[in-house]
Design a protein around this motif. Structure first.
Motif, mmCIF file in Angstrom:
data_model
loop_
_atom_site.group_PDB
_atom_site.id
_atom_site.type_symbol
_atom_site.label_atom_id
_atom_site.label_comp_id
_atom_site.label_asym_id
_atom_site.label_seq_id
_atom_site.Cartn_x
_atom_site.Cartn_y
_atom_site.Cartn_z
ATOM 1 N N MET A 1 -3.571 -5.477 -5.653
ATOM 2 C CA MET A 1 -2.959 -4.157 -5.445
ATOM 3 C C MET A 1 -1.984 -3.820 -6.569
ATOM 4 S SD MET A 1 -2.217 -4.658 -1.403
ATOM 5 C CE MET A 1 -1.497 -3.049 -1.186
ATOM 6 N N GLU B 1 0.836 -1.207 0.000
ATOM 7 C CA GLU B 1 0.000 0.000 0.000
ATOM 8 C C GLU B 1 0.868 1.253 0.000
ATOM 9 O OE1 GLU B 1 -2.553 -0.570 3.415
ATOM 10 O OE2 GLU B 1 -4.119 -1.514 2.184
ATOM 11 N N LYS C 1 1.006 4.029 -2.996
ATOM 12 C CA LYS C 1 0.600 5.407 -2.699
ATOM 13 C C LYS C 1 1.721 6.408 -2.978
ATOM 14 C CE LYS C 1 -2.926 4.313 0.694
ATOM 15 N NZ LYS C 1 -3.299 4.299 2.104
#
Length: 146
Positions: free
Chosen positions: A96, A65, A69
């Motif tokens: 993801m 993550e 990001k």
């Protein structure tokens, strides 16, 4: 051209294995990164990121993550190595936009070609814009950062 590969592994076990597997390849530079130091490491744009799921204080999901990001690395390819055979966990990580989820123990030859093929693919895509045939934005941004 030297290809920088970040290995996120709090115990730094995987980097020694990588250096052994790629000992004949002089174009790869492996950098050990602890999960807590990821933000600093992501200021650069490596060619590939490998996450060692079993040795980090953060889960692979949290690490991935953070990578996705990060504006500079949201398209950097990522491989996750894990001993977690849970189907839902693996699917969640792959969802993801993670390129590979490799179950441990690793087959060294399979792993070698997976890393090599991903890096070759990235280098082809970074060199040429499919629209114009000229150097692409990713290559230009990478060179500016360097």
């Amino acid at each position: 051209m030297l290809q920088e590969v970040y290995i996120i592994d709090d115990k730094a076990e995987l980097i020694n294995k990588m250096k052994e597997i790629f000992k004949e390849e002089k174009c790869y530079h492996f950098v050990s990164v602890k999960a807590k130091d990821m933000e600093i490491a992501l200021e650069n744009i490596p060619t590939l990121i490998i996450v060692e799921d079993d040795n980090n204080e953060m889960s692979a999901i949290e690490i991935c993550e953070k990578i996705r990001k990060n504006e500079d690395n949201n398209i950097t390819p990522v491989i996750v190595l894990s001993s977690n055979y849970d189907h839902d966990y693996r699917v969640k990580i792959l969802d993801m936009f993670i390129q590979q989820y490799i179950l441990k123990p690793i087959d060294e030859k399979y792993f070698y070609y997976t890393v090599k093929n991903i890096i070759d693919f990235v280098m082809i895509n970074r060199r040429i814009s499919p629209l114009t045939g000229l150097p692409g934005n990713v290559q230009i941004q990478t060179e500016i950062k360097k």
